[in-house]
Design a protein around this motif. Structure first.
Motif, short mmCIF file in Angstrom:
data_model
loop_
_atom_site.label_atom_id
_atom_site.label_comp_id
_atom_site.label_asym_id
_atom_site.label_seq_id
_atom_site.Cartn_x
_atom_site.Cartn_y
_atom_site.Cartn_z
N LEU A 71 0.93 -1.37 0.10
CA LEU A 71 -0.06 -0.06 0.03
C LEU A 71 0.95 1.37 -0.04
N PHE A 72 1.64 1.21 0.83
CA PHE A 72 2.86 2.34 0.93
C PHE A 72 3.36 2.46 -0.61
N LEU A 73 3.59 1.47 -1.29
CA LEU A 73 4.20 1.69 -2.90
C LEU A 73 3.19 1.84 -3.80
N ASP A 74 1.81 2.06 -3.26
CA ASP A 74 0.82 2.28 -4.28
C ASP A 74 0.70 1.05 -5.07
N GLN A 75 1.01 -0.17 -4.92
CA GLN A 75 1.12 -1.33 -5.57
C GLN A 75 -0.11 -1.99 -5.31
N PHE A 76 -1.39 -1.56 -5.57
CA PHE A 76 -2.48 -2.01 -4.95
C PHE A 76 -2.91 -3.48 -5.34
N GLU A 77 -2.62 -4.01 -6.65
CA GLU A 77 -2.86 -5.37 -6.95
C GLU A 77 -2.06 -6.17 -6.11
N ASN A 78 -1.00 -5.87 -5.84
CA ASN A 78 0.04 -6.76 -5.04
C ASN A 78 -0.56 -6.72 -3.53
N ALA A 79 -0.98 -5.52 -3.03
CA ALA A 79 -1.59 -5.53 -1.66
C ALA A 79 -2.74 -6.56 -1.67
N ILE A 80 -3.69 -6.38 -2.59
CA ILE A 80 -5.02 -7.35 -2.59
C ILE A 80 -4.31 -8.63 -2.27
N LYS A 81 -3.44 -9.00 -3.16
CA LYS A 81 -3.06 -10.29 -3.17
C LYS A 81 -2.56 -10.83 -1.69
N TYR A 82 -1.63 -10.18 -0.73
CA TYR A 82 -1.37 -10.46 0.22
C TYR A 82 -2.63 -10.32 1.45
N PHE A 83 -3.09 -9.33 1.22
CA PHE A 83 -4.37 -9.32 2.04
C PHE A 83 -5.44 -10.47 1.91
N LYS A 84 -5.47 -10.84 0.83
CA LYS A 84 -6.30 -12.06 0.48
C LYS A 84 -5.61 -13.37 1.31
N LYS A 85 -4.35 -13.36 1.26
CA LYS A 85 -3.74 -14.63 1.86
C LYS A 85 -3.66 -14.29 3.30
N CYS A 86 -3.80 -13.35 3.83
CA CYS A 86 -4.12 -13.03 5.32
C CYS A 86 -5.47 -13.40 5.78
N LEU A 87 -6.46 -13.18 4.86
CA LEU A 87 -7.74 -13.58 5.31
C LEU A 87 -7.78 -15.27 5.18
N GLU A 88 -7.04 -15.91 4.22
CA GLU A 88 -7.05 -17.23 3.86
C GLU A 88 -6.60 -17.95 5.26
N SER A 89 -5.62 -17.14 5.86
CA SER A 89 -4.93 -17.62 7.17
C SER A 89 -5.68 -17.47 8.28
#
Length: 468
Positions: free
Chosen positions: A145-163
């Protein structure tokens, strides 16, 4: 859990008693960790530093206590010291994921977000706990998010929710990213998929309703907010959003009921009171509308929408004295609000208080409201007051923003002719008729004494022939 809480309180009480008496008491390292964590959470940095110092005196080999020392270095922007200590700890425990987390924290504070991500990925590789993985994925998401790379941010927040499917901050962040990318359909698809496995998640239903609201699919939005309320019947945000949807569907009585529920559940919010006022006004319950607007501005005197609502309520009903009373109060609270000054000017003009009206438009211009209407209305009032020089100066300023505007040019022409400056008058009148002959009525309307002047009639007549 109750035991742990009491145990922590006992440790804190003993520690603070020791500080007051200068007695040296023994605490195990876990107790020190809890004490330090408590102080850091409550922003008591000085006390946390005392606890770390005493803790390391009693437990010099504790890695966790030294990691708290790193946190202090970061708080104090002592990044070199933090890195040096982390390198020492890494040599002692090369597979301690907390060391990598703190290294990433230091890098992030120095705006080295990509390096922070790389460091967190190492922590994920050596982690043995799915629960810790969820936190680590969320940290990676924040760095993206700090890098404004929103697609990558979504990917890892999704991984967070999967865990950890109950990490609602990750869910909020996913929706935030979709919102930023204007990917409403993708957000809806994701939320529906999430709800398939978490059907009673009120946060997800609430976010889904917001997405449908954005698409103006109000029936679907209404259903989503209803499910949010079923999942948690004390969820104030869902009642507020449901009320907004019902307003869009013109179901004002039902909207009123939802807003009233929020007032019963918690302290009244200015937003709910404002919306209640609008709904009462729509259903011709004028006394209740006024009561709601008054409560709104009492609750939050700085909310300009509340003042604007009550002022416009009275203006619409032609009660300009009441409108003036409230606009004067609004201006006294916030003298830099352009909308207040425009309303102040309009109300005073309707009441024929021309000096006050002119003051209002002038103040609006000073605050940067350069709409054409503001320049013109101020000019017309100055004409009515016989302040011709001031009106000319005002219009010449307007030409800087509206250089080829017929309404400005006709007024300048009329003013110069009134001031017997015929060359300037002729120039501006010819310019005005060239720009738009249809606005020539302005001369007769604002300068009736000029309407039958032969020179003016000739210029307008010639322009009409040319325009045909």
């Amino acid at each position: 859990m109750q035991y742990r809480h009491e145990d922590k309180n006992l440790s804190l009480t003993r520690f603070e008693s020791m500080l007051k008496t200068n007695d040296i008491l023994f605490f195990d390292s876990n107790e020190f960790e809890n004490i330090i964590h408590h102080y850091l959470e409550n922003g008591k940095v000085a006390l946390s530093k005392r606890a770390i110092k005493l803790g390391l005196e009693q437990h010099p080999s504790s890695i966790n206590l030294r990691l708290f020392q790193v946190e202090i270095f970061v708080i104090e922007n002592k990044f070199a010291e933090a890195n040096e200590l982390l390198d020492d700890l890494h040599n002692l425990e090369p597979n301690n994921e907390e060391i990598f987390i703190q290294k990433a924290n230091v890098l992030s504070k120095q705006d080295e977000h990509q390096k922070a991500i790389d460091t967190l990925l190492i922590a994920i590789d050596i982690s043995n706990s799915p629960e810790d993985d969820a936190d680590l994925y969320a940290l990676v998401g924040m760095e993206y998010l700090f890098l404004d790379q929103f697609e990558n941010a979504i990917k890892y927040f999704k991984k967070c929710l999967e865990s950890d499917n109950s990490d609602y901050s990750a869910l909020h962040n996913i929706v935030y990213c979709f919102d930023y990318l204007n990917q409403t359909s993708e957000a809806i698809e994701y939320l529906n998929k999430y709800l398939d496995t978490n059907p009673y998640c009120e946060i997800a239903w609430h976010q889904l309703g917001r997405q449908y609201f954005t698409l103006k699919e109000y029936a679907k939005a209404n259903a989503a907010f209803e499910f949010a309320i079923i999942s948690d019947d004390t969820f104030i945000g869902a009642y507020i959003e449901k009320g907004k949807v019902l307003e869009k569907l013109k179901q004002y009585d039902e909207a009123i009921e939802n807003y009233k529920i929020t007032l019963a559940l918690d302290d009244p919010t200015s937003f709910a009171l404002l919306r209640l006022g609008h709904c009462y006004a729509k259903t011709n319950q004028e006394e209740l509308a006024i009561q709601s607007f008054k409560k709104c501005i009492d609750e939050d005197p700085l909310l300009d929408k509340g003042w604007i609502a009550i002022i416009k309520f009275y203006m619409k009903r032609l009660n300009y004295q009441k409108a003036l009373y409230y606009v004067n109060k609004a201006v006294a609270i916030d003298s830099d609000n352009v909308i207040y000054w425009k309303l102040y000017a309009t109300i005073n003009k309707r009441l024929n208080f021309l000096e006050e009206a002119e003051r209002g438009f002038k103040r609006a211009l000073e605050l940067g409201n350069y709409e054409l209407d503001t320049w013109l209305q101020r000019s017309d009032i100055l004409i009515s007051l016989g302040e011709y020089d001031a009106s000319i100066f005002n219009l010449l300023q307007a030409t800087e923003f509206y250089p080829e505007n017929a309404e400005v040019e006709y007024r300048l022409a009329g003013l110069y002719f009134t001031m017997h400056q015929y060359e300037e008058g002729r120039f501006h009148l010819k310019n005005a008729t060239y720009l738009n002959i249809d606005y020539n009525f302005i001369i007769a309307e604002l300068f009736p004494q000029l309407a039958n002047k032969p020179l003016i009639k000739a210029i307008i007549s010639e322009a009409k022939k040319t325009s045909k």
